[in-house]
Design a protein around this motif. Structure first.
Motif, PDB file in Angstrom:
ATOM      1  N   ALA A   1      24.824  20.443  74.739  1.00 34.36           N
ATOM      2  CA  ALA A   1      23.900  20.739  75.833  1.00 34.36           C
ATOM      3  C   ALA A   1      22.995  21.918  75.480  1.00 34.36           C
ATOM      4  N   VAL A   2      23.544  22.910  74.806  1.00 31.62           N
ATOM      5  CA  VAL A   2      22.746  24.072  74.387  1.00 31.62           C
ATOM      6  C   VAL A   2      21.763  23.662  73.294  1.00 31.62           C
ATOM      7  N   GLN A   3      22.243  22.889  72.347  1.00 35.34           N
ATOM      8  CA  GLN A   3      21.380  22.412  71.264  1.00 35.34           C
ATOM      9  C   GLN A   3      20.219  21.594  71.822  1.00 35.34           C
ATOM     10  N   ASN A   4      20.520  20.701  72.742  1.00 39.54           N
ATOM     11  CA  ASN A   4      19.491  19.856  73.339  1.00 39.54           C
ATOM     12  C   ASN A   4      18.487  20.676  74.132  1.00 39.54           C
ATOM     13  N   TYR A   5      18.971  21.674  74.850  1.00 43.15           N
ATOM     14  CA  TYR A   5      18.100  22.512  75.681  1.00 43.15           C
ATOM     15  C   TYR A   5      17.029  23.196  74.830  1.00 43.15           C
ATOM     16  N   PHE A   6      17.443  23.785  73.730  1.00 40.75           N
ATOM     17  CA  PHE A   6      16.483  24.504  72.898  1.00 40.75           C
ATOM     18  C   PHE A   6      15.580  23.557  72.110  1.00 40.75           C
ATOM     19  N   TYR A   7      16.165  22.516  71.540  1.00 37.24           N
ATOM     20  CA  TYR A   7      15.372  21.604  70.716  1.00 37.24           C
ATOM     21  C   TYR A   7      14.379  20.792  71.553  1.00 37.24           C
TER      22      TYR A   7
ATOM     23  N   LYS B   1       6.763  19.362  67.276  1.00 40.76           N
ATOM     24  CA  LYS B   1       8.081  18.808  66.956  1.00 40.76           C
ATOM     25  C   LYS B   1       8.553  19.279  65.587  1.00 40.76           C
ATOM     26  N   LYS B   2       7.645  19.262  64.617  1.00 43.07           N
ATOM     27  CA  LYS B   2       7.999  19.686  63.258  1.00 43.07           C
ATOM     28  C   LYS B   2       8.356  21.165  63.228  1.00 43.07           C
ATOM     29  N   LYS B   3       7.579  21.972  63.937  1.00 38.98           N
ATOM     30  CA  LYS B   3       7.839  23.408  63.986  1.00 38.98           C
ATOM     31  C   LYS B   3       9.170  23.693  64.675  1.00 38.98           C
TER      32      LYS B   3
ATOM     33  N   TYR C   1      13.544  25.443  63.054  1.00 40.79           N
ATOM     34  CA  TYR C   1      14.484  26.486  63.456  1.00 40.79           C
ATOM     35  C   TYR C   1      15.634  25.977  64.313  1.00 40.79           C
ATOM     36  N   TRP C   2      15.480  24.789  64.886  1.00 40.37           N
ATOM     37  CA  TRP C   2      16.565  24.250  65.697  1.00 40.37           C
ATOM     38  C   TRP C   2      16.890  22.831  65.254  1.00 40.37           C
ATOM     39  N   ALA C   3      18.153  22.620  64.929  1.00 41.26           N
ATOM     40  CA  ALA C   3      18.588  21.280  64.550  1.00 41.26           C
ATOM     41  C   ALA C   3      18.505  20.354  65.762  1.00 41.26           C
ATOM     42  N   LYS C   4      18.187  19.108  65.509  1.00 36.26           N
ATOM     43  CA  LYS C   4      18.119  18.116  66.574  1.00 36.26           C
ATOM     44  C   LYS C   4      19.485  17.959  67.212  1.00 36.26           C
ATOM     45  N   GLY C   5      19.511  17.879  68.529  1.00 36.10           N
ATOM     46  CA  GLY C   5      20.769  17.682  69.233  1.00 36.10           C
ATOM     47  C   GLY C   5      21.150  16.213  69.253  1.00 36.10           C
ATOM     48  N   ALA C   6      21.796  15.785  70.321  1.00 41.42           N
ATOM     49  CA  ALA C   6      22.194  14.381  70.439  1.00 41.42           C
ATOM     50  C   ALA C   6      22.424  14.049  71.903  1.00 41.42           C
ATOM     51  N   HIS C   7      22.012  12.849  72.302  1.00 41.03           N
ATOM     52  CA  HIS C   7      22.201  12.396  73.679  1.00 41.03           C
ATOM     53  C   HIS C   7      23.140  11.194  73.758  1.00 41.03           C
ATOM     54  N   ASN C   8      23.602  10.741  72.599  1.00 38.52           N
ATOM     55  CA  ASN C   8      24.573   9.649  72.569  1.00 38.52           C
ATOM     56  C   ASN C   8      25.313   9.699  71.235  1.00 38.52           C
ATOM     57  N   GLN C   9      26.339   8.876  71.105  1.00 32.92           N
ATOM     58  CA  GLN C   9      27.176   8.916  69.902  1.00 32.92           C
ATOM     59  C   GLN C   9      26.401   8.541  68.645  1.00 32.92           C
ATOM     60  N   LYS C  10      25.508   7.577  68.755  1.00 31.98           N
ATOM     61  CA  LYS C  10      24.734   7.142  67.597  1.00 31.98           C
ATOM     62  C   LYS C  10      23.888   8.287  67.044  1.00 31.98           C
TER      63      LYS C  10
ATOM     64  N   SER D   1      23.225  12.728  62.894  1.00 31.42           N
ATOM     65  CA  SER D   1      22.783  14.095  62.611  1.00 31.42           C
ATOM     66  C   SER D   1      23.598  15.080  63.429  1.00 31.42           C
ATOM     67  N   ILE D   2      24.664  15.598  62.824  1.00 28.61           N
ATOM     68  CA  ILE D   2      25.533  16.552  63.519  1.00 28.61           C
ATOM     69  C   ILE D   2      24.955  17.957  63.359  1.00 28.61           C
ATOM     70  N   PRO D   3      24.586  18.639  64.446  1.00 28.51           N
ATOM     71  CA  PRO D   3      24.078  20.011  64.319  1.00 28.51           C
ATOM     72  C   PRO D   3      25.133  20.914  63.672  1.00 28.51           C
ATOM     73  N   PRO D   4      24.744  21.770  62.749  1.00 21.63           N
ATOM     74  CA  PRO D   4      25.724  22.631  62.063  1.00 21.63           C
ATOM     75  C   PRO D   4      26.644  23.397  63.009  1.00 21.63           C
ATOM     76  N   HIS D   5      26.087  23.944  64.082  1.00 22.78           N
ATOM     77  CA  HIS D   5      26.929  24.722  64.999  1.00 22.78           C
ATOM     78  C   HIS D   5      27.912  23.846  65.765  1.00 22.78           C
ATOM     79  N   SER D   6      27.644  22.564  65.840  1.00 23.90           N
ATOM     80  CA  SER D   6      28.558  21.663  66.538  1.00 23.90           C
ATOM     81  C   SER D   6      29.760  21.267  65.689  1.00 23.90           C
TER      82      SER D   6
END
Length: 268
Positions: free
Chosen positions: A113-119, A140-142, A146-155, A160-165
């Motif tokens: 949720a935090v990853q998605n909020y920032f990205y 989007k590129k910029k 600095y922020w890895a893409k989050g995820a809204h579903n399992q696929k 793409s698993i964010p490093p902090h996750s």
């Protein structure tokens, strides 16, 4: 403080940060690294860094966190990382204790949720406000720099698993043990500009500036302390280090990563 400790600290402060092992833009392709799901570390537990006597406050859960100044939706008070990584932080603290220093952690395991909020929200909105003439592709590129893409579903998560996750990434700095004051690093945590690049002051030195000189030496010290215990250094973020995740494997030239997703969303 022993002469040995003093010599190590001074050596680290005067030793330039090495150039990244891979191109700075290549770091964002960490998802291509395979995760070794058969290794013993794969199922390793998360532990709170304060349980191993490492100091920190979850930056995203507070309201005194410039430039945000609010508790981020979905953030947690915990500062958890993988057990091995936490033990390594404790070892680093033991190395610098006699010098009156210790690590201070901003962030460890990060909910999606935090990853998605920032990205998806905060960073794009901020970039639009300061670059009103840039198109959405540039924004989007910029943002992804600095922020890895989050995820809204399992696929999305498995692709793409964010490093902090993974629990293998940690954001931190150094502080004075007695006062708690953070050492000068030349930028605030999470600054999304070139000044955050780990080697920025190696390339932009100003011997007449106390701030630049301190930032240069302190970034060197932090970098060498962390890499000496097997962490990899993010070339775009002086505060970001990882152990066992895909980015660590990419930067450290490992064939496989040790850690996958450490959360419970989507039953991943």
């Amino acid at each position: 403080m022993s002469d040995i400790t003093s010599n190590i600290i001074n050596k680290f402060k005067n030793n330039p940060i090495p150039k990244p092992s891979c191109d700075i833009e290549s770091v964002k392709h960490y998802q291509k690294i395979e995760i070794d799901k058969q290794c013993s570390e794969y199922a390793e537990d998360l532990v709170d860094i304060r349980d191993v006597k490492v100091k920190g406050i979850n930056y995203y859960h507070t309201s005194f966190n410039p430039p945000y100044y609010h508790s981020v939706p979905g953030s947690i008070a915990d500062l958890r990382i993988r057990k091995t990584a936490a033990e390594k932080l404790a070892i680093i603290n033991s190395k610098i204790e006699a010098f009156g220093l210790e690590l201070f952690v901003f962030d460890g395991f990060r909910p999606l949720a935090v990853q998605n909020y920032f990205y998806c929200q905060w960073v794009p909105q901020y970039l639009r406000s300061i670059y009103p003439h840039k198109d959405e592709e540039w924004i989007k590129k910029k943002s992804s720099s600095y922020w890895a893409k989050g995820a809204h579903n399992q696929k999305e998560l498995l692709a793409s698993i964010p490093p902090h996750s993974t629990g293998g990434a940690v954001d931190l700095t150094l502080c004075f043990k007695e006062s708690g004051h953070l050492l000068e690093m030349g930028s605030i945590f999470d600054d999304i500009s070139d000044i955050s690049h780990t080697s920025y002051f190696e390339e932009n030195q100003n011997p007449k500036s106390f701030t630049v000189t301190e930032a240069l030496k302190n970034r060197r010290l932090l970098n060498h302390l962390m890499t000496s215990e097997g962490f990899s250094s993010h070339p775009k973020e002086w505060w970001h280090f990882s152990y066992g995740d895909q980015m660590w494997a990419l930067i450290s030239k490992k064939q496989k990563a040790l850690y996958g997703y450490a959360g419970s969303e989507f039953n991943a």
